[in-house]
Design an enzyme around this catalytic site. Structure first.
Site, PDB file in Angstrom:
ATOM      1  CG  ASP A 138      25.706  25.912  -8.211  1.00 37.49           C
ATOM      2  OD1 ASP A 138      26.052  25.889  -9.570  1.00 37.49           O
ATOM      3  OD2 ASP A 138      24.719  26.120  -7.927  1.00 37.49           O
ATOM      4  CE  LYS A 163      29.774  21.116 -12.644  1.00 42.38           C
ATOM      5  NZ  LYS A 163      29.417  22.221 -11.151  1.00 42.38           N
ATOM      6  CE  LYS A 171      38.937  31.114 -12.292  1.00 43.59           C
ATOM      7  NZ  LYS A 171      39.960  32.088 -11.156  1.00 43.59           N
ATOM      8  CG  ASN A 227      20.591  19.556 -14.553  1.00 46.00           C
ATOM      9  OD1 ASN A 227      21.785  20.246 -16.017  1.00 46.00           O
ATOM     10  ND2 ASN A 227      20.282  18.746 -14.186  1.00 46.00           N
ATOM     11  N   GLY A 245      24.793  25.380 -14.659  1.00 42.91           N
ATOM     12  CA  GLY A 245      24.966  26.755 -15.196  1.00 42.91           C
ATOM     13  C   GLY A 245      26.304  27.038 -14.691  1.00 42.91           C
ATOM     14  CG  HIS A 246      29.515  24.548 -16.055  1.00 41.83           C
ATOM     15  ND1 HIS A 246      29.842  23.892 -16.577  1.00 41.83           N
ATOM     16  CD2 HIS A 246      27.989  24.343 -15.174  1.00 41.83           C
ATOM     17  CE1 HIS A 246      28.270  22.548 -15.477  1.00 41.83           C
ATOM     18  NE2 HIS A 246      27.820  22.594 -15.083  1.00 41.83           N
ATOM     19  CD  GLN A 291      24.053  18.518 -12.947  1.00 45.93           C
ATOM     20  OE1 GLN A 291      23.970  17.417 -13.687  1.00 45.93           O
ATOM     21  NE2 GLN A 291      22.859  19.782 -14.012  1.00 45.93           N
ATOM     22  CB  VAL A 328      19.819  28.000 -13.543  1.00 42.01           C
ATOM     23  CG1 VAL A 328      18.644  26.957 -14.675  1.00 42.01           C
ATOM     24  CG2 VAL A 328      21.730  27.165 -14.768  1.00 42.01           C
ATOM     25  N   GLY A 371      18.192  31.399 -10.600  1.00 43.04           N
ATOM     26  CA  GLY A 371      18.157  32.852  -9.378  1.00 43.04           C
ATOM     27  C   GLY A 371      18.610  32.713  -7.962  1.00 43.04           C
TER      28      GLY A 371
HETATM   29  P1  GDP Z   1      29.976  26.061 -11.549  1.00 43.95           P
HETATM   30  O1  GDP Z   1      28.256  25.340 -12.433  1.00 43.95           O
HETATM   31  O2  GDP Z   1      30.250  24.225 -11.269  1.00 43.95           O
HETATM   32  O3  GDP Z   1      30.555  26.502 -13.467  1.00 43.95           O
HETATM   33  O4  GDP Z   1      29.550  26.772 -10.413  1.00 43.95           O
HETATM   34  P2  GDP Z   1      28.712  28.245 -10.669  1.00 43.95           P
HETATM   35  O5  GDP Z   1      28.970  28.621 -12.225  1.00 43.95           O
HETATM   36  O6  GDP Z   1      27.234  27.976 -10.885  1.00 43.95           O
HETATM   37  O7  GDP Z   1      28.784  28.884  -9.725  1.00 43.95           O
HETATM   38  C1  GDP Z   1      30.145  29.267  -9.310  1.00 43.95           C
HETATM   39  C2  GDP Z   1      30.351  30.852  -9.020  1.00 43.95           C
HETATM   40  O8  GDP Z   1      31.090  31.509  -8.628  1.00 43.95           O
HETATM   41  C3  GDP Z   1      29.813  31.554 -10.225  1.00 43.95           C
HETATM   42  O9  GDP Z   1      28.730  33.624 -10.318  1.00 43.95           O
HETATM   43  C4  GDP Z   1      31.654  32.230 -10.410  1.00 43.95           C
HETATM   44  O10 GDP Z   1      31.735  33.086 -11.483  1.00 43.95           O
HETATM   45  C5  GDP Z   1      31.997  32.279  -9.588  1.00 43.95           C
HETATM   46  N1  GDP Z   1      33.817  32.327  -8.992  1.00 43.95           N
HETATM   47  C6  GDP Z   1      33.930  31.010  -9.808  1.00 43.95           C
HETATM   48  N2  GDP Z   1      35.756  31.054  -8.952  1.00 43.95           N
HETATM   49  C7  GDP Z   1      35.596  32.019  -7.423  1.00 43.95           C
HETATM   50  C8  GDP Z   1      36.607  32.504  -6.803  1.00 43.95           C
HETATM   51  O11 GDP Z   1      37.674  31.916  -7.063  1.00 43.95           O
HETATM   52  N3  GDP Z   1      35.764  33.162  -6.382  1.00 43.95           N
HETATM   53  C9  GDP Z   1      34.798  33.796  -6.026  1.00 43.95           C
HETATM   54  N4  GDP Z   1      34.606  35.391  -5.557  1.00 43.95           N
HETATM   55  N5  GDP Z   1      34.595  33.418  -6.971  1.00 43.95           N
HETATM   56  C10 GDP Z   1      34.070  32.212  -7.894  1.00 43.95           C
HETATM   57  P1  IMO Z   2      25.971  22.965 -12.285  1.00 45.03           P
HETATM   58  O1  IMO Z   2      26.640  21.844 -13.044  1.00 45.03           O
HETATM   59  C1  IMO Z   2      23.285  23.252  -8.204  1.00 45.03           C
HETATM   60  C2  IMO Z   2      19.663  20.624  -8.449  1.00 45.03           C
HETATM   61  C3  IMO Z   2      18.457  21.282  -8.117  1.00 45.03           C
HETATM   62  C4  IMO Z   2      17.834  19.961  -7.543  1.00 45.03           C
HETATM   63  C5  IMO Z   2      18.242  18.508  -8.255  1.00 45.03           C
HETATM   64  C6  IMO Z   2      17.805  18.889  -8.752  1.00 45.03           C
HETATM   65  O2  IMO Z   2      25.349  24.433 -12.196  1.00 45.03           O
HETATM   66  O3  IMO Z   2      26.806  22.544 -10.694  1.00 45.03           O
HETATM   67  P2  IMO Z   2      17.163  18.950 -11.318  1.00 45.03           P
HETATM   68  O4  IMO Z   2      16.714  20.126 -12.191  1.00 45.03           O
HETATM   69  O5  IMO Z   2      18.484  18.396 -12.157  1.00 45.03           O
HETATM   70  O6  IMO Z   2      16.033  17.735 -11.495  1.00 45.03           O
HETATM   71  O7  IMO Z   2      17.430  18.836  -9.788  1.00 45.03           O
HETATM   72  O8  IMO Z   2      19.446  19.405  -8.166  1.00 45.03           O
HETATM   73  N1  IMO Z   2      20.696  20.684  -9.199  1.00 45.03           N
HETATM   74  C7  IMO Z   2      21.730  21.762  -9.328  1.00 45.03           C
HETATM   75  N2  IMO Z   2      22.585  22.224  -7.856  1.00 45.03           N
HETATM   76  N3  IMO Z   2      24.184  22.920  -9.579  1.00 45.03           N
HETATM   77  C8  IMO Z   2      23.546  22.387 -10.289  1.00 45.03           C
HETATM   78  O9  IMO Z   2      24.299  21.956 -11.444  1.00 45.03           O
HETATM   79  C9  IMO Z   2      22.553  21.431 -10.339  1.00 45.03           C
HETATM   80  N4  IMO Z   2      21.829  20.964 -11.580  1.00 45.03           N
HETATM   81  C10 IMO Z   2      20.648  20.370 -10.327  1.00 45.03           C
HETATM   82  O10 IMO Z   2      18.714  22.532  -7.336  1.00 45.03           O
HETATM   83  O11 IMO Z   2      17.922  19.985  -5.897  1.00 45.03           O
HETATM   84 MG    MG Z   3      26.367  26.053 -11.200  1.00 44.51          MG
END
Ligand code: GDP
Ligand code: IMO
Ligand code: MG
Length: 431
Positions: free
Chosen positions: A25, A28, A30, A50, A52-53, A233, A309, A311
């Site tokens: 999270d 990535k 973005k 698993n 959520g981008h 991840q 993913v 919440g």
């Molecule tokens: P990913 O899994 O690595 O793609 O990241 P996620 O989408 O799960 O989580 C990143 C969260 O931070 C998302 O809700 C993005 O919209 C938000 N986000 C990304 N870059 C920034 C930033 O520079 N500032 C803020 N405030 N939010 C950001």
């Molecule tokens: P993105 O790509 C954050 C975590 C789960 C759990 C562990 C194993 O959005 O960054 P799994 O379902 O993969 O067997 O769970 O890994 N996990 C993540 N945490 N971002 C993710 O993906 C994750 N994908 C899995 O919360 O701790």
């Molecule tokens: Mg994510």
């Protein structure tokens, strides 16, 4: 291969890899979206739903799980590689939602025959495994990731290519195996409805190009096309180098791009390592810099740290340079990308963990085990206390923020080339 007209030399095209350096999270999705205009092809190489981008642009927000984040920038090819695990039902839901918002994927998305399928019973097995672990549970996303990779490694998996040939039998054999295990576990379940919808997902998949993606990706490289590999991840969730056993079941690191796409190690070019200006983790497992006070609550609230993913509330803490250095080493990171620095905009002081105190001995090396005895050693930096969300150039950086970036670059011995100051595509500063 391309030829450089000025020198007449052949230019070898490389695959650039973008991956998370923390516990996922990092942002990535973005950044892949921001970088996509520079590439011809965007690929996913591991993980599955698993992930959520999140991407934000033109006032809209999208969350991608299995589909590469290059899908929104017109005319680019997107590939789901062999290292990915795919749930046809979740894929259908994701693709249909995108089609509804005007993004037709059928011409632009290709799927590897060798990607493994997440079966309905894999999801049940995931839940059963977690229940058996009790208090020691991983806190998985419940998407069947672990059991699907387990079947892959134990040579019992069903692959995307199988839906084109002899599927019914392969599915029945795998399902019977799973049912026998679940019976032995005495784990109650009912997948009738889920299975019906899942089968519709399998039919839906057939309209996409199901290909030998290792040939396709290597041909793109030969033709001089630029390829970006999007990690899911993060390094600290890697099956080999993460905080085992509280990890995911794939190689999230740079080497995973080689096995997950079928490219040779010498094909890897830039390695973009992405991290938050602080740190988060969702699910169970060690997190040395985790905060249990109002500062952690503040990070969570301002950063909207809830899983895209599941919440679930993400645990929050200060940036951990011991873990980051380890991740940079394992991945061969060539440039860093710092996300969510705007979340720190209102902080008086900012802490960074520069070493671990383990039973009274300081170390900068990430240890085998992270127990209660591992205490973070912090340095404290002055906050910038300025709203950075509207800034678009490095020249506007407040002095304290510049000092924070300089400090991190020095500690991490790697340049920070992009700073993100908000979730929108536009809130991105290159330096
Ligand atoms: P990913 O899994 O690595 O793609 O990241 P996620 O989408 O799960 O989580 C990143 C969260 O931070 C998302 O809700 C993005 O919209 C938000 N986000 C990304 N870059 C920034 C930033 O520079 N500032 C803020 N405030 N939010 C950001
Ligand atoms: P993105 O790509 C954050 C975590 C789960 C759990 C562990 C194993 O959005 O960054 P799994 O379902 O993969 O067997 O769970 O890994 N996990 C993540 N945490 N971002 C993710 O993906 C994750 N994908 C899995 O919360 O701790
Ligand atoms: Mg994510």
């Amino acid at each position: 291969m391309l030829s450089d007209e000025s020198t007449n030399k052949l230019i070898e095209m490389k695959v650039d890899v973008l991956l998370g350096l923390q516990w996922g999270d990092e942002g990535k999705g973005k950044v892949v979206d921001v970088l996509t205009p520079r590439y011809d092809v965007v690929t996913r190489f591991q993980g599955g739903p698993n992930a959520g981008h999140t991407l934000e642009f033109d006032g809209e927000k999208y969350v991608l799980r299995s589909i590469p984040s290059g899908i929104f920038q017109g005319g680019k090819v997107n590939v789901i590689g062999n290292g990915v695990v795919l749930d046809p039902l979740l894929f259908k839901q994701e693709a249909e939602a995108l089609a509804k918002s005007g993004h037709d994927l059928t011409k632009r998305l290709k799927i590897s025959k060798k990607a493994h399928l997440i079966l309905p019973t894999h999801r049940v097995l995931d839940a059963a495994n977690e229940a058996m672990k009790g208090a020691g549970k991983i806190g998985t996303t419940g998407k069947g990731i672990g059991p699907t990779y387990t079947d892959k490694i134990s040579r019992n998996g069903v692959r995307v290519g199988d839906i084109l040939n002899g599927f019914d039998e392969k599915y029945a054999v795998a399902k019977a195996r799973h049912e026998a295990i679940l019976k032995a576990y005495n784990f109650p379940y009912d997948i009738q409805e889920l299975e019906k919808e899942w089968m519709e997902g399998v039919e839906y998949l057939k309209q996409f190009e199901i290909i030998d993606s290792e040939h396709a990706v290597n041909n793109y490289i030969k033709e001089g096309k630029s390829v970006l590999a999007e990690g899911a991840q993060g390094t600290m969730l890697d099956i080999d180098f993460g905080s085992y056993p509280f990890v995911t079941s794939s190689n999230t690191i740079c080497a995973g791009a080689c096995t997950g796409l079928g490219i040779a190690p010498n094909r890897i070019g830039e390695v973009y390592g992405i991290f938050k200006a602080y740190c988060t983790r969702v699910g169970m497992g060690p997190f040395p810099t985790e905060l249990f006070d109002e500062t952690g609550d503040k990070m969570c609230e301002i950063g909207h740290e809830f899983g895209s993913v599941t919440g679930r509330r993400r645990r929050c803490g200060w940036i951990d340079l011991v873990a980051l250095k380890y991740a940079i080493m394992i991945n061969g990171v060539t440039q860093l990308i710092m996300m969510k620095s705007d979340v720190m905009d209102g902080f008086e002081t900012i802490k960074a963990c520069v070493a671990y105190d383990i039973d009274g001995v300081n170390t900068k090396e990430f240890p085998y085990e992270i127990g209660e005895n591992v205490k973070p050693v912090y340095v404290e930096l002055e906050g910038w206390k300025t709203d950075m969300t509207k800034m678009r150039s490095e020249d506007e950086f407040p002095a304290q923020f510049k000092a924070y970036v300089d400090f991190l670059e020095k500690e991490l011995e790697t340049p920070i080339k992009i700073v993100s100051v908000g979730p929108d595509r536009e809130q991105t500063i290159e330096r």
